[in-house]
Design a protein around this motif. Sequence first.
Motif, PDB file in Angstrom:
ATOM      1  N   ILE A 167       0.548   3.596  23.289  1.00 30.64           N
ATOM      2  CA  ILE A 167       1.056   4.617  24.204  1.00 30.64           C
ATOM      3  C   ILE A 167      -0.030   5.128  25.147  1.00 30.64           C
ATOM      4  O   ILE A 167       0.193   5.254  26.355  1.00 30.64           O
ATOM      5  CB  ILE A 167       1.654   5.796  23.401  1.00 30.64           C
ATOM      6  N   PHE A 168      -1.212   5.414  24.606  1.00 22.82           N
ATOM      7  CA  PHE A 168      -2.260   6.051  25.402  1.00 22.82           C
ATOM      8  C   PHE A 168      -3.249   5.072  26.035  1.00 22.82           C
ATOM      9  O   PHE A 168      -3.922   5.421  26.995  1.00 22.82           O
ATOM     10  CB  PHE A 168      -3.008   7.072  24.549  1.00 22.82           C
ATOM     11  N   PHE A 169      -3.336   3.852  25.500  1.00 33.86           N
ATOM     12  CA  PHE A 169      -4.259   2.861  26.067  1.00 33.86           C
ATOM     13  C   PHE A 169      -3.553   1.514  26.277  1.00 33.86           C
ATOM     14  O   PHE A 169      -4.005   0.484  25.785  1.00 33.86           O
ATOM     15  CB  PHE A 169      -5.472   2.658  25.145  1.00 33.86           C
ATOM     16  N   PRO A 170      -2.427   1.519  26.993  1.00 36.71           N
ATOM     17  CA  PRO A 170      -1.648   0.276  27.144  1.00 36.71           C
ATOM     18  C   PRO A 170      -2.401  -0.820  27.881  1.00 36.71           C
ATOM     19  O   PRO A 170      -2.379  -1.980  27.470  1.00 36.71           O
ATOM     20  CB  PRO A 170      -0.407   0.732  27.912  1.00 36.71           C
ATOM     21  N   ASP A 171      -3.078  -0.460  28.955  1.00 32.30           N
ATOM     22  CA  ASP A 171      -3.786  -1.461  29.747  1.00 32.30           C
ATOM     23  C   ASP A 171      -5.042  -1.948  29.047  1.00 32.30           C
ATOM     24  O   ASP A 171      -5.299  -3.147  28.946  1.00 32.30           O
ATOM     25  CB  ASP A 171      -4.166  -0.883  31.118  1.00 32.30           C
ATOM     26  N   ALA A 172      -5.831  -1.014  28.568  1.00 38.55           N
ATOM     27  CA  ALA A 172      -7.138  -1.349  28.001  1.00 38.55           C
ATOM     28  C   ALA A 172      -7.033  -2.194  26.734  1.00 38.55           C
ATOM     29  O   ALA A 172      -7.865  -3.067  26.494  1.00 38.55           O
ATOM     30  CB  ALA A 172      -7.915  -0.071  27.710  1.00 38.55           C
ATOM     31  N   LEU A 173      -5.993  -1.957  25.919  1.00 33.85           N
ATOM     32  CA  LEU A 173      -5.908  -2.633  24.621  1.00 33.85           C
ATOM     33  C   LEU A 173      -4.810  -3.687  24.526  1.00 33.85           C
ATOM     34  O   LEU A 173      -4.953  -4.659  23.788  1.00 33.85           O
ATOM     35  CB  LEU A 173      -5.706  -1.605  23.507  1.00 33.85           C
TER      36      LEU A 173
ATOM     37  N   SER B  70       0.846  -1.190   0.000  1.00 28.98           N
ATOM     38  CA  SER B  70       0.000   0.000   0.000  1.00 28.98           C
ATOM     39  C   SER B  70       0.882   1.241   0.000  1.00 28.98           C
ATOM     40  O   SER B  70       2.089   1.157   0.282  1.00 28.98           O
ATOM     41  CB  SER B  70      -0.927  -0.002   1.226  1.00 28.98           C
ATOM     42  N   PRO B  71       0.318   2.412  -0.304  1.00 29.86           N
ATOM     43  CA  PRO B  71       1.111   3.646  -0.290  1.00 29.86           C
ATOM     44  C   PRO B  71       1.725   3.884   1.089  1.00 29.86           C
ATOM     45  O   PRO B  71       1.117   3.570   2.116  1.00 29.86           O
ATOM     46  CB  PRO B  71       0.079   4.731  -0.620  1.00 29.86           C
ATOM     47  N   LEU B  72       2.925   4.439   1.100  1.00 25.21           N
ATOM     48  CA  LEU B  72       3.621   4.647   2.366  1.00 25.21           C
ATOM     49  C   LEU B  72       2.844   5.564   3.309  1.00 25.21           C
ATOM     50  O   LEU B  72       2.912   5.400   4.523  1.00 25.21           O
ATOM     51  CB  LEU B  72       5.005   5.230   2.109  1.00 25.21           C
ATOM     52  N   SER B  73       2.124   6.529   2.766  1.00 27.41           N
ATOM     53  CA  SER B  73       1.362   7.439   3.621  1.00 27.41           C
ATOM     54  C   SER B  73       0.278   6.687   4.380  1.00 27.41           C
ATOM     55  O   SER B  73       0.043   6.942   5.567  1.00 27.41           O
ATOM     56  CB  SER B  73       0.734   8.555   2.776  1.00 27.41           C
ATOM     57  N   LEU B  74      -0.378   5.729   3.710  1.00 26.98           N
ATOM     58  CA  LEU B  74      -1.420   4.936   4.364  1.00 26.98           C
ATOM     59  C   LEU B  74      -0.803   4.001   5.410  1.00 26.98           C
ATOM     60  O   LEU B  74      -1.345   3.832   6.509  1.00 26.98           O
ATOM     61  CB  LEU B  74      -2.196   4.132   3.319  1.00 26.98           C
ATOM     62  N   THR B  75       0.332   3.416   5.070  1.00 25.97           N
ATOM     63  CA  THR B  75       1.043   2.552   6.017  1.00 25.97           C
ATOM     64  C   THR B  75       1.487   3.345   7.242  1.00 25.97           C
ATOM     65  O   THR B  75       1.367   2.883   8.379  1.00 25.97           O
ATOM     66  CB  THR B  75       2.273   1.927   5.347  1.00 25.97           C
ATOM     67  N   ALA B  76       1.989   4.546   7.006  1.00 27.35           N
ATOM     68  CA  ALA B  76       2.437   5.398   8.107  1.00 27.35           C
ATOM     69  C   ALA B  76       1.277   5.749   9.031  1.00 27.35           C
ATOM     70  O   ALA B  76       1.427   5.748  10.260  1.00 27.35           O
ATOM     71  CB  ALA B  76       3.073   6.670   7.553  1.00 27.35           C
ATOM     72  N   PHE B  77       0.125   6.050   8.455  1.00 29.93           N
ATOM     73  CA  PHE B  77      -1.050   6.372   9.260  1.00 29.93           C
ATOM     74  C   PHE B  77      -1.477   5.172  10.095  1.00 29.93           C
ATOM     75  O   PHE B  77      -1.814   5.311  11.280  1.00 29.93           O
ATOM     76  CB  PHE B  77      -2.201   6.822   8.344  1.00 29.93           C
ATOM     77  N   TYR B  78      -1.440   3.995   9.500  1.00 31.48           N
ATOM     78  CA  TYR B  78      -1.802   2.759  10.205  1.00 31.48           C
ATOM     79  C   TYR B  78      -0.855   2.508  11.384  1.00 31.48           C
ATOM     80  O   TYR B  78      -1.298   2.250  12.507  1.00 31.48           O
ATOM     81  CB  TYR B  78      -1.747   1.594   9.223  1.00 31.48           C
ATOM     82  N   CYS B  79       0.447   2.606  11.138  1.00 35.09           N
ATOM     83  CA  CYS B  79       1.441   2.366  12.192  1.00 35.09           C
ATOM     84  C   CYS B  79       1.382   3.439  13.271  1.00 35.09           C
ATOM     85  O   CYS B  79       1.609   3.159  14.450  1.00 35.09           O
ATOM     86  CB  CYS B  79       2.845   2.308  11.585  1.00 35.09           C
ATOM     87  N   LEU B  80       1.060   4.674  12.872  1.00 31.26           N
ATOM     88  CA  LEU B  80       0.941   5.752  13.846  1.00 31.26           C
ATOM     89  C   LEU B  80      -0.226   5.493  14.793  1.00 31.26           C
ATOM     90  O   LEU B  80      -0.088   5.629  16.019  1.00 31.26           O
ATOM     91  CB  LEU B  80       0.753   7.085  13.133  1.00 31.26           C
ATOM     92  N   LEU B  81      -1.371   5.097  14.241  1.00 32.88           N
ATOM     93  CA  LEU B  81      -2.522   4.781  15.083  1.00 32.88           C
ATOM     94  C   LEU B  81      -2.225   3.607  16.003  1.00 32.88           C
ATOM     95  O   LEU B  81      -2.595   3.607  17.186  1.00 32.88           O
ATOM     96  CB  LEU B  81      -3.745   4.464  14.207  1.00 32.88           C
ATOM     97  N   TRP B  82      -1.550   2.600  15.469  1.00 34.94           N
ATOM     98  CA  TRP B  82      -1.170   1.421  16.252  1.00 34.94           C
ATOM     99  C   TRP B  82      -0.291   1.837  17.436  1.00 34.94           C
ATOM    100  O   TRP B  82      -0.556   1.466  18.586  1.00 34.94           O
ATOM    101  CB  TRP B  82      -0.456   0.449  15.321  1.00 34.94           C
TER     102      TRP B  82
END
Length: 203
Positions: free
Chosen positions: A186-192, A169-181
């Motif tokens: 980082i922000f929901f370590p316990d819950a997720l 896939s395009p690098l921009s889409l991959t970057a967005f996916y990895c950023l969300l991951w």
Amino acid sequence: MVLGLLSIFCSFSRKSRCASWMLLVSFLLNMAVRAMTRHLNICSKSGAELNDFAVFTTFGLASALLLGVDGLLNGFLTIIYVSAASLRLCFYSTGVPFAYKGLPCSYASCVLASTSLLTKGNSFILCCMASLMILFMMDQSYYPHDEILESENWKKVVYMGGIIMLFFSPLSLTAFYCLLWSLSYIFFPDALWGKAACLRLRY
């Protein structure tokens, strides 16, 4: 380690897009290598030391160089980031059970690499994000072990999604996916990503 060194070379050659791509590959490969090492039970003291050096090279030095060293602020922040990654590895070496102490360098690196790709290397945004990652790495909070390939099936799907998107896939889409991951870790370590492990550690 090889990918980290290639990323460093790309950064010095002012090919930030290539350098960021190398770091995203390293982020995913790191998880697979650790899972394979545990599965085959081939851990050793020398292997652990080599792993720390590889983590420092790739997720510390190579990631920091995405900030560039042209300006005084960028150079200073690069030094601070590398120092933070070094201290973070010292915390990890203390052997906290069930969890990492401070944000793992690989996730901070993934955030920087993804941000670099999405903003086309915008220096101001990268500096802001790097400052935030430094704070998370130096934080004394606990983050669950990200044994994604040895955990629930949905986590394996998340990992495979990253692999597929990285190469197809395009690098921009991959970057967005990895950023969300990474941000979800980082922000929901316990819950997720490992609530039970952190609860055992704290209580």
